[in-house]
Design an enzyme around this catalytic site. Structure first.
Site, PDB file in Angstrom:
ATOM      1  N   ARG A  32       0.813  -1.302   0.028  1.00 39.21           N
ATOM      2  CA  ARG A  32       0.135   0.042  -0.113  1.00 39.21           C
ATOM      3  C   ARG A  32       0.794   1.273  -0.108  1.00 39.21           C
ATOM      4  O   ARG A  32       1.903   1.494   1.099  1.00 39.21           O
ATOM      5  CB  ARG A  32      -1.033   0.130   1.305  1.00 39.21           C
ATOM      6  CG  ARG A  32      -1.831   1.373   1.618  1.00 39.21           C
ATOM      7  CD  ARG A  32      -2.645   1.023   2.781  1.00 39.21           C
ATOM      8  NE  ARG A  32      -3.204   2.163   3.221  1.00 39.21           N
ATOM      9  CZ  ARG A  32      -3.004   3.063   4.100  1.00 39.21           C
ATOM     10  NH1 ARG A  32      -1.792   2.488   5.037  1.00 39.21           N
ATOM     11  NH2 ARG A  32      -3.521   4.152   4.553  1.00 39.21           N
ATOM     12  N   ARG A  73      -9.081  18.240   9.293  1.00 34.90           N
ATOM     13  CA  ARG A  73      -7.988  18.242  10.359  1.00 34.90           C
ATOM     14  C   ARG A  73      -8.042  19.833  11.099  1.00 34.90           C
ATOM     15  O   ARG A  73      -8.328  20.572  10.226  1.00 34.90           O
ATOM     16  CB  ARG A  73      -6.723  17.973   9.816  1.00 34.90           C
ATOM     17  CG  ARG A  73      -6.609  16.612   9.230  1.00 34.90           C
ATOM     18  CD  ARG A  73      -5.074  16.419   8.430  1.00 34.90           C
ATOM     19  NE  ARG A  73      -5.209  14.896   7.671  1.00 34.90           N
ATOM     20  CZ  ARG A  73      -4.767  14.059   7.989  1.00 34.90           C
ATOM     21  NH1 ARG A  73      -4.306  14.023   9.219  1.00 34.90           N
ATOM     22  NH2 ARG A  73      -4.779  12.941   7.220  1.00 34.90           N
ATOM     23  N   LYS A 221     -13.386   2.536   0.856  1.00 34.07           N
ATOM     24  CA  LYS A 221     -13.133   2.481   2.142  1.00 34.07           C
ATOM     25  C   LYS A 221     -14.170   2.942   2.994  1.00 34.07           C
ATOM     26  O   LYS A 221     -14.708   4.069   2.888  1.00 34.07           O
ATOM     27  CB  LYS A 221     -11.850   3.133   2.647  1.00 34.07           C
ATOM     28  CG  LYS A 221     -10.455   2.929   2.000  1.00 34.07           C
ATOM     29  CD  LYS A 221      -9.389   4.098   1.934  1.00 34.07           C
ATOM     30  CE  LYS A 221      -8.837   4.031   3.823  1.00 34.07           C
ATOM     31  NZ  LYS A 221      -7.888   5.088   3.845  1.00 34.07           N
ATOM     32  N   THR A 281      -6.734  -1.548  10.001  1.00 32.41           N
ATOM     33  CA  THR A 281      -6.442  -0.788  11.316  1.00 32.41           C
ATOM     34  C   THR A 281      -6.190  -1.341  12.422  1.00 32.41           C
ATOM     35  O   THR A 281      -6.970  -2.216  13.271  1.00 32.41           O
ATOM     36  CB  THR A 281      -7.695   0.160  11.592  1.00 32.41           C
ATOM     37  OG1 THR A 281      -8.176   0.654  10.066  1.00 32.41           O
ATOM     38  CG2 THR A 281      -7.505   1.218  12.255  1.00 32.41           C
TER      39      THR A 281
END
Length: 480
Positions: A32, A73, A221, A281
């Site tokens: 990845r 963020r 995702k 994860t």
């Protein structure tokens, strides 16, 4: 050999050909490239090193580009960080410049300027992967006023989630559009799309990818609350080539306790629809700094394997951890042990099944025949690899070899559970092609003289989607 595949993220800890080759030998199948970090040149260099390492190991492995998506963020803090105390007021200010270190313990800038329009009093915001919790008290212009419920240290560029979802940020950002061009230049085999809310987001990504000349398969995702609504999830799966159970941001949006059941449901739905599924994860999080996993991590990986996931994924463990090779090796050992404990009930999978395509019917017949004849291997001669993908949706305990003349198809098949991709040139003559397939398996010590194998192929040879024949042979016997 394990059936479950391992996706390993590349980063500073795994940035050399030698380490990548060692990871391949340890059990990594797909690498990845995280587009949230690094430059196009960084990604291109890593992709080249993957190809070099794979050639050294004599394996075809896949490369997956992972788009950052609209990760919301906070900006930069004066001093790099600030401490938030429980009960104190704290303002998220969309008017502040998020590129300058203007944030402090009273007010933080944002890179998502629409946040004031997406929240209202009473909403819960979760920062830094849920470690910090804020409750919105009011919204005034560009300022979201909150009170700190769970405090702690907040540093530069930490993520923001809204409990329960509902943020309107689009799935593809300007950065993602640029990164898609990089992914096409690198010729990635898979492209993971972050934070899709609907099937339309995935269709947009596919359109953008095609316009850039890319042919990568798309992985959605699943990390937004909106995406786990049953109908929406099914629609996303339908228009994607696979999904990723992205447990980090998903857990922040829906709560940690909800994730295990959602993981199981997503794996079942993807397999039912003949699509791929990756579980990701914190699977081996402790191995960022420790040479062995915790028992809880062992159970986590094993349960994902037993649930039927195609692949389990490493993030920081292989990108920035101290033990990238050891982590892959440990994960492979866990997967293999879990697979050996499985009881295969293939007949049950075929109850009330109906097939409308000849190639899919041949794929299922090959599985059924190999299972009941206790064959040593299934050899699926396929131009595109689709036959092997269909076979991989059911666990039979019989290794599947995807034999294809297309390198791109072989690299994609590296992600399919239970499938070993092998590049083999196809002869136009069927018998010579089948003999070449048998020879390819013998040369890899996958079969030996006297073993029974099941072969599937299409006539005429070399036509994509044309699998229409099944043959059972004993290795080494003369064919007429």
């Amino acid at each position: 050999m394990k059936a479950t595949k391992i996706v390993a993220t590349l980063g500073p800890a795994s940035d050399t050909v030698d380490i990548i080759a060692a990871m391949i030998e340890a059990g990594a199948d797909v690498f990845r490239l995280n587009f949230s970090h690094g430059t196009p040149e960084d990604h291109s260099g890593r992709a080249q090193r993957v190809r070099e390492a794979a050639a050294r190991c004599g394996r075809e492995v896949g490369i997956m580009g992972d788009l950052q998506g609209p990760k919301i963020r906070v900006g930069k803090f004066d001093g790099g960080r600030a401490h938030l105390e429980v009960g104190q007021p704290f303002i998220l200010d969309a008017a502040l410049d998020n590129k300058s270190p203007l944030s402090n313990s009273e007010r933080a800038s944002l890179d998502y300027k629409q946040l004031p329009q997406d929240v209202r009093a009473g909403d819960t915001l979760l920062l830094a992967d849920g470690l910090i919790q804020l409750t919105v008290t009011k919204v005034e212009g560009d300022a979201v006023h909150t009170v700190v419920i769970h405090g702690g240290e907040l540093s530069n560029n930490k993520g923001i989630n809204k409990l329960g979802g509902g943020l309107t940020a689009p799935a593809l950002t300007a950065k993602d559009l640029a990164d898609i061009k990089t992914a096409v230049d690198i010729d990635v085999d898979y492209l993971a799309v972050s934070f899709p809310k609907s099937a339309a987001d995935m269709q947009t990504a596919r359109t953008v990818l095609a316009a850039a000349g890319g042919k990568a398969k798309l992985i959605a995702k699943i990390e937004r609350a909106e995406a786990i609504v049953p109908q929406t999830l099914d629609e996303i799966i339908e228009v994607s080539d696979g999904i990723m159970v992205a447990r980090g941001d998903l857990a922040v949006e829906v709560g940690n306790a909800a994730v295990p059941a959602l993981q199981k449901r997503m794996i079942v739905r993807a397999r039912d629809k003949n699509k791929l599924v990756i579980t990701a994860t914190q699977m081996m999080e402790s191995m960022i700094t420790a040479p062995v996993p915790t028992r809880a991590e062992v159970s986590d990986v094993a349960n994902a394997v037993l649930d039927g996931t195609d692949a389990v994924m490493l993030s920081a463990e292989s990108a920035a951890g101290k033990y990238p090779v050891e982590t892959v090796k440990a994960m492979a050992a866990i997967a293999l042990a879990a697979e050996r404990s499985q009881v295969y009930e293939l007949d049950r999978d075929f109850i009330n099944q109906q097939f409308v395509r000849v190639d899919q019917a041949i794929a299922m017949a090959s599985l059924f025949t190999a299972f009941h004849l206790n064959a040593k291997a299934i050899a699926a001669l396929s131009q595109s690899g689709s036959t092997a993908l269909w076979m991989s949706r059911h666990d039979s305990g019989v290794p599947i070899y995807a034999l294809t003349p297309e390198i791109a198809a072989a690299r994609r098949a590296a992600l399919y559970r239970g499938v070993r991709p092998v590049v083999v040139p196809f002869d136009a003559d069927r018998d010579r092609a089948l003999q070449a397939a048998e020879d390819a398996l013998k040369s890899r010590a996958a079969v030996a003289d006297g073993d029974l194998i099941v072969l599937s192929c299409g006539e005429p040879m070399g036509k994509s989607g044309g699998t229409n024949a099944l043959k059972v042979v004993r290795v080494g016997e003369h064919r007429s």
